[in-house]
Design a protein around this motif. Structure first.
Motif, PDB file in Angstrom:
ATOM      1  N   GLU A  21     -50.136  31.069 -49.697  1.00  0.00           N
ATOM      2  CA  GLU A  21     -51.027  30.989 -50.839  1.00  0.00           C
ATOM      3  C   GLU A  21     -50.605  32.017 -51.869  1.00  0.00           C
ATOM      4  OE1 GLU A  21     -54.856  31.317 -48.654  1.00  0.00           O
ATOM      5  OE2 GLU A  21     -55.475  29.792 -50.082  1.00  0.00           O
ATOM      6  N   SER A  70     -58.585  26.650 -49.421  1.00  0.00           N
ATOM      7  CA  SER A  70     -58.139  26.522 -48.029  1.00  0.00           C
ATOM      8  C   SER A  70     -59.145  27.067 -47.024  1.00  0.00           C
ATOM      9  CB  SER A  70     -56.787  27.208 -47.844  1.00  0.00           C
ATOM     10  OG  SER A  70     -56.884  28.575 -48.161  1.00  0.00           O
ATOM     11  N   SER A  71     -59.820  28.161 -47.393  1.00  0.00           N
ATOM     12  CA  SER A  71     -60.768  28.769 -46.458  1.00  0.00           C
ATOM     13  C   SER A  71     -62.120  28.076 -46.463  1.00  0.00           C
ATOM     14  CB  SER A  71     -60.981  30.248 -46.806  1.00  0.00           C
ATOM     15  OG  SER A  71     -59.774  30.955 -46.698  1.00  0.00           O
ATOM     16  N   ARG A  89     -65.929  35.271 -40.268  1.00  0.00           N
ATOM     17  CA  ARG A  89     -64.600  35.126 -39.660  1.00  0.00           C
ATOM     18  C   ARG A  89     -64.424  33.783 -38.972  1.00  0.00           C
ATOM     19  NH1 ARG A  89     -61.571  37.141 -42.464  1.00  0.00           N
ATOM     20  NH2 ARG A  89     -60.001  36.716 -40.896  1.00  0.00           N
ATOM     21  N   ASP A 101     -61.816  29.387 -36.038  1.00  0.00           N
ATOM     22  CA  ASP A 101     -61.405  30.657 -36.639  1.00  0.00           C
ATOM     23  C   ASP A 101     -61.067  30.435 -38.104  1.00  0.00           C
ATOM     24  OD1 ASP A 101     -60.128  33.531 -36.295  1.00  0.00           O
ATOM     25  OD2 ASP A 101     -58.630  32.306 -37.322  1.00  0.00           O
ATOM     26  N   ARG A 102     -61.575  31.279 -38.951  1.00  0.00           N
ATOM     27  CA  ARG A 102     -61.430  31.125 -40.405  1.00  0.00           C
ATOM     28  C   ARG A 102     -59.976  30.959 -40.849  1.00  0.00           C
ATOM     29  NH1 ARG A 102     -64.116  34.241 -44.744  1.00  0.00           N
ATOM     30  NH2 ARG A 102     -62.753  34.208 -46.536  1.00  0.00           N
ATOM     31  N   ASP A 103     -59.103  31.816 -40.347  1.00  0.00           N
ATOM     32  CA  ASP A 103     -57.701  31.777 -40.762  1.00  0.00           C
ATOM     33  C   ASP A 103     -56.985  30.542 -40.237  1.00  0.00           C
ATOM     34  OD1 ASP A 103     -58.028  34.172 -42.108  1.00  0.00           O
ATOM     35  OD2 ASP A 103     -57.444  35.376 -40.389  1.00  0.00           O
ATOM     36  N   ASN A 105     -58.470  27.659 -39.602  1.00  0.00           N
ATOM     37  CA  ASN A 105     -58.975  26.547 -40.411  1.00  0.00           C
ATOM     38  C   ASN A 105     -58.224  26.476 -41.739  1.00  0.00           C
ATOM     39  OD1 ASN A 105     -61.091  24.447 -41.030  1.00  0.00           O
ATOM     40  ND2 ASN A 105     -61.555  25.916 -42.663  1.00  0.00           N
ATOM     41  N   ALA A 106     -58.025  27.629 -42.371  1.00  0.00           N
ATOM     42  CA  ALA A 106     -57.308  27.683 -43.646  1.00  0.00           C
ATOM     43  C   ALA A 106     -55.860  27.247 -43.466  1.00  0.00           C
ATOM     44  CB  ALA A 106     -57.364  29.101 -44.224  1.00  0.00           C
ATOM     45  N   ALA A 107     -55.253  27.665 -42.370  1.00  0.00           N
ATOM     46  CA  ALA A 107     -53.852  27.325 -42.114  1.00  0.00           C
ATOM     47  C   ALA A 107     -53.675  25.815 -41.936  1.00  0.00           C
ATOM     48  CB  ALA A 107     -53.359  28.067 -40.868  1.00  0.00           C
TER      49      ALA A 107
END
Ligand SMILES: [Zn+2]
Length: 115
Positions: A21, A70-71, A89, A101-103, A105-107
């Motif tokens: 990002e 994304s998040s 989080r 998990d937040r990261d 999910n964003a990934a």
């Protein structure tokens, strides 16, 4: 720093496409809670190294617009949250009940940009 460089190499070497990002770093620096984390992360240096490594290993580097939610987007049903605080989080979707998990999910959302 050493760890970031090897992470960049690992990413570039093992993936055909790497997505990052385009963080709004200057805007985030104004937020004192985030300033130190951003400074430690040295995003620009990491990105520079990653760009170099991707060229070296023939991987494609995709830089996603900083406003891409994304998040905030549910990677399961696509519903976008209005708000998501930095303290949250774990992403929890009020629509489908999905929790991740937040990261992570964003990934997942970022990976879909290029697939
Ligand atoms: Zn959902």
């Amino acid at each position: 720093m050493t760890q970031q460089i090897s992470l960049g190499r690992l990413l570039a070497k093992n993936h055909g496409t790497v997505v990052i990002e385009d963080l709004n770093v200057s805007g985030m620096m104004a937020n004192h809670k985030l300033a130190k984390a951003i400074a430690d992360m040295s995003f620009f240096e990491f990105r520079r190294q990653l760009t170099y490594k991707c060229e070296l290993y023939g991987s494609k580097l995709v830089v996603v617009d900083r406003w891409f939610p994304s998040s905030k987007t549910c990677s399961n049903c696509g519903t976008k949250k209005e708000t998501l605080t930095l303290d949250e989080r774990v992403f929890e979707c009020s629509e489908c009940g999905f929790s991740l998990d937040r990261d992570l999910n964003a990934a997942i959302n970022l990976s879909r940009v290029v697939s």
